[in-house]
Design an enzyme around this catalytic site. Structure first.
Site, mmCIF file in Angstrom:
data_model
loop_
_atom_site.group_PDB
_atom_site.id
_atom_site.type_symbol
_atom_site.label_atom_id
_atom_site.label_comp_id
_atom_site.label_asym_id
_atom_site.label_seq_id
_atom_site.Cartn_x
_atom_site.Cartn_y
_atom_site.Cartn_z
ATOM 1 N N ASP A 1 0.845 -1.198 0.000
ATOM 2 C CA ASP A 1 0.000 0.000 0.000
ATOM 3 C C ASP A 1 0.878 1.245 0.000
ATOM 4 O O ASP A 1 0.709 2.162 -0.792
ATOM 5 C CB ASP A 1 -0.918 -0.029 1.232
ATOM 6 C CG ASP A 1 -1.785 1.215 1.375
ATOM 7 O OD1 ASP A 1 -1.816 2.030 0.434
ATOM 8 O OD2 ASP A 1 -2.413 1.377 2.429
ATOM 9 N N SER B 1 14.208 -20.539 -31.946
ATOM 10 C CA SER B 1 14.691 -19.691 -30.851
ATOM 11 C C SER B 1 15.289 -18.375 -31.346
ATOM 12 O O SER B 1 15.306 -17.392 -30.621
ATOM 13 C CB SER B 1 15.721 -20.454 -30.012
ATOM 14 O OG SER B 1 16.772 -20.894 -30.836
ATOM 15 N N LEU C 1 -2.562 8.067 0.867
ATOM 16 C CA LEU C 1 -4.010 8.248 1.047
ATOM 17 C C LEU C 1 -4.657 7.006 1.650
ATOM 18 O O LEU C 1 -4.310 5.872 1.304
ATOM 19 C CB LEU C 1 -4.707 8.553 -0.301
ATOM 20 C CG LEU C 1 -4.833 10.044 -0.651
ATOM 21 C CD1 LEU C 1 -3.470 10.686 -0.816
ATOM 22 C CD2 LEU C 1 -5.675 10.238 -1.899
ATOM 23 N N ASP C 2 -5.619 7.249 2.547
ATOM 24 C CA ASP C 2 -6.383 6.165 3.186
ATOM 25 C C ASP C 2 -7.720 6.021 2.464
ATOM 26 O O ASP C 2 -8.659 6.771 2.717
ATOM 27 C CB ASP C 2 -6.605 6.499 4.661
ATOM 28 C CG ASP C 2 -7.466 5.450 5.346
ATOM 29 O OD1 ASP C 2 -7.788 4.418 4.710
ATOM 30 O OD2 ASP C 2 -7.817 5.658 6.527
ATOM 31 N N GLU D 1 -1.398 1.607 -14.410
ATOM 32 C CA GLU D 1 -0.001 1.174 -14.368
ATOM 33 C C GLU D 1 0.179 0.270 -13.162
ATOM 34 O O GLU D 1 0.301 0.737 -12.027
ATOM 35 C CB GLU D 1 0.935 2.388 -14.259
ATOM 36 C CG GLU D 1 2.393 2.003 -14.112
ATOM 37 C CD GLU D 1 3.138 2.748 -13.013
ATOM 38 O OE1 GLU D 1 4.368 2.682 -12.998
ATOM 39 O OE2 GLU D 1 2.505 3.397 -12.162
ATOM 40 N N ASP E 1 -1.898 6.112 -12.247
ATOM 41 C CA ASP E 1 -0.543 5.866 -11.762
ATOM 42 C C ASP E 1 -0.551 4.895 -10.577
ATOM 43 O O ASP E 1 -1.447 4.942 -9.730
ATOM 44 C CB ASP E 1 0.061 7.204 -11.310
ATOM 45 C CG ASP E 1 1.509 7.071 -10.885
ATOM 46 O OD1 ASP E 1 2.314 6.611 -11.707
ATOM 47 O OD2 ASP E 1 1.836 7.411 -9.728
ATOM 48 N N HIS F 1 -0.419 0.035 -5.616
ATOM 49 C CA HIS F 1 -0.403 0.576 -4.261
ATOM 50 C C HIS F 1 -1.778 1.106 -3.841
ATOM 51 O O HIS F 1 -1.906 1.774 -2.820
ATOM 52 C CB HIS F 1 0.626 1.699 -4.147
ATOM 53 C CG HIS F 1 1.963 1.339 -4.734
ATOM 54 N ND1 HIS F 1 2.847 0.517 -4.080
ATOM 55 C CD2 HIS F 1 2.547 1.647 -5.926
ATOM 56 C CE1 HIS F 1 3.935 0.357 -4.828
ATOM 57 N NE2 HIS F 1 3.767 1.029 -5.955
HETATM 58 CA CA CA Z 1 -1.347 3.474 -1.162
#
Ligand code: CA
Length: 479
Positions: A196, A403, A203-204, A263, A233, A237
């Site tokens: 997170d 290959s 931010l919560d 992202e 962005d 998280h």
């Molecule tokens: Ca976060």
């Protein structure tokens, strides 16, 4: 997307020397970009960040200040003023180009006041592990935006809107602090125990006031700027359920499609699937695994080209995949540096532009070059773009069976005259591949659009050609 083979362009790189005049530059280039075949442009974050006039855009300070208020030592952002931004968007849209805004909601930086908060320290390697008793820290969490004086929003941020921060102003200690009665959020990446927390004041999103303010801002932003979609962005998280709720709300209230790509920086395709599912399929993601496969191919001469699409989003869920070669984070000198080697760039652009799956995004630094690091523009990128627009249609035949020499063909379709193509990539010496391109081409001559191979290939009566490739390059064969 596929009927007209759309193309997105990331219209910035990290080291732009744009003298706070970038929006004006783009406005002037809009007709040219439309002519090239760009259908949508991802513009850099347009709001004021902690770095003021030099802020690339990811150190978010005030999301309502689009270069309008004297904050962080400047009225304009790195890219220009609010009015210039709005005119730039208008010009792009007038030329038929959609505009996607870069949304940085994970964190805020550059607070206006310090607050005194009870907190615990956690382990940087495992954010779930508390490593101190509760202590009182002084943290940069109060945002009043004195330069804006409550215009557009009277919301002021305080520590209760955040989960944690990485600096104690009382003793100048750098450590990861989690505030009292706060928990890191779920539905985020599990790196470092729980990812997170990335940076700044985090931010919560479990605080309803935060969720409501983010929705209010999103609505305000769309109403003001008329943008067509978003690039989100740092979503690894941010909880997936937040973005499901946020984008659903904005689509319902604005009655607009709002194409949205996130992202999620991970080479693990299963994490990408999980996040897309977590948003109930509301957002697409950048195909980071494909970027890393192409990067490996470019730096490792023993790379097995048959593996190019293994565990990639474009292969496993192509309709939710935005494919790209490089970006502002992977370019030299940046946090996720993994810049694809020059010799492989044309192959990489053929891979994202000339196949039948994925929504390709061209990088500004590849299109124009990166003067800061003496990186030249990718040679003949305009040609590859034109081939996508005119010829990359019809059935796709795969030849990822060796290959060092791989390829594919497109058989073309009736609604695009002269369409159809064949691509061969070598990461070794000169070679050739016999590939089926379609019986309708029997007796016709194909040429290498990149002019690397001088030969003409004549298609046989069964619809096969023996397509050549020079060592360590890509050849793109068209009528
Ligand atoms: Ca976060």
């Amino acid at each position: 997307m596929e009927e007209f083979n759309g193309i997105m362009m990331q219209y910035f790189e990290w080291y732009l020397d744009c003298k706070q005049n970038f929006w004006n530059d783009i406005k002037e280039r809009a007709p040219q970009l439309a002519k090239v075949g760009i259908n949508a442009i991802w513009l850099p974050p347009a709001y004021k960040g902690i770095g003021g006039a030099d802020e690339v855009g990811y150190g978010t300070y005030d999301v309502y200040d689009l270069g309008e208020f004297d904050q962080k030592g400047t009225v304009k952002t790195k890219y220009g003023s609010k009015d210039e931004y709005l005119e730039c968007i208008q010009a792009l849209k007038k030329n038929g180009i959609e505009v996607y805004a870069d949304v940085v909601l994970n964190h805020k930086m550059g607070a206006d006041m310090i607050q005194t908060v009870p907190a615990v320290k956690v382990n940087w390697q495992n954010h779930n592990e508390v490593i101190s008793d509760e202590e009182v820290v002084k943290v940069a969490t109060k945002y009043t935006f004195p330069g804006r004086k409550h215009k557009y929003s009277d919301f002021e941020w305080n520590w209760t809107h955040f989960d944690g921060i990485d600096y104690n102003n009382a003793n100048n200690e750098n450590a990861l602090f989690k505030f009292k009665n706060k928990d890191w959020e779920g539905e985020v990446d599990e790196e470092n125990g729980n990812y997170d927390y990335l940076m700044g004041a985090d931010l919560d999103f479990e605080n309803p006031e935060v969720v409501e303010e983010c929705k209010r801002w999103g609505k305000w932003y769309i109403d003001l700027t008329k943008i067509d979609g978003f690039r989100l962005d740092a979503v690894k998280h941010i909880p997936a359920y937040f973005y499901d709720d946020w984008i659903r709300y904005l689509r319902e209230t604005t009655k607009r499609t709002l194409f949205t790509v996130g992202e999620y920086w991970s080479a693990d395709v299963d994490k990408l699937h999980r996040y897309i599912t977590g948003t109930k399929g509301q957002i697409a993601l950048f195909d980071v695994p494909l970027h890393y496969n192409m990067y490996q191919a470019s730096i490792d001469e023993n790379y097995d080209l048959r593996n190019m699409f293994n565990k990639t989003l474009v292969q496993e869920n192509g309709s939710e995949a935005v494919t790209f070669v490089d970006n502002h984070d992977t370019q030299p000198g940046q946090a996720l540096q993994s810049f694809i080697e020059e010799w492989f760039k044309q192959a990489a652009y053929a891979i994202i532009l000339l196949r039948n799956s994925g929504y390709p995004c061209i990088f500004y630094g590849d299109y124009y070059g990166i003067p800061h690091d003496n990186k030249p523009p990718v040679k003949d990128l305009d040609t590859i773009i034109q081939i996508r627009k005119q010829k990359a249609y019809g059935k796709q035949n795969e030849y990822f069976d060796d290959s060092h020499y791989v390829g594919w063909t497109r058989e073309g379709d009736d609604s695009h005259p002269q369409s159809g193509l064949a691509v061969v990539i070598s990461n070794s010496s000169d070679g050739e591949k016999k590939m089926f391109v379609g019986q309708k081409f029997a007796g016709q001559k194909f040429k290498d659009a990149l002019n690397i191979c001088p030969d003409e290939i004549i298609i046989d009566n069964e619809g096969y050609g023996i397509f050549k490739v020079k060592g360590k390059s890509a050849s793109i064969w068209v009528l």
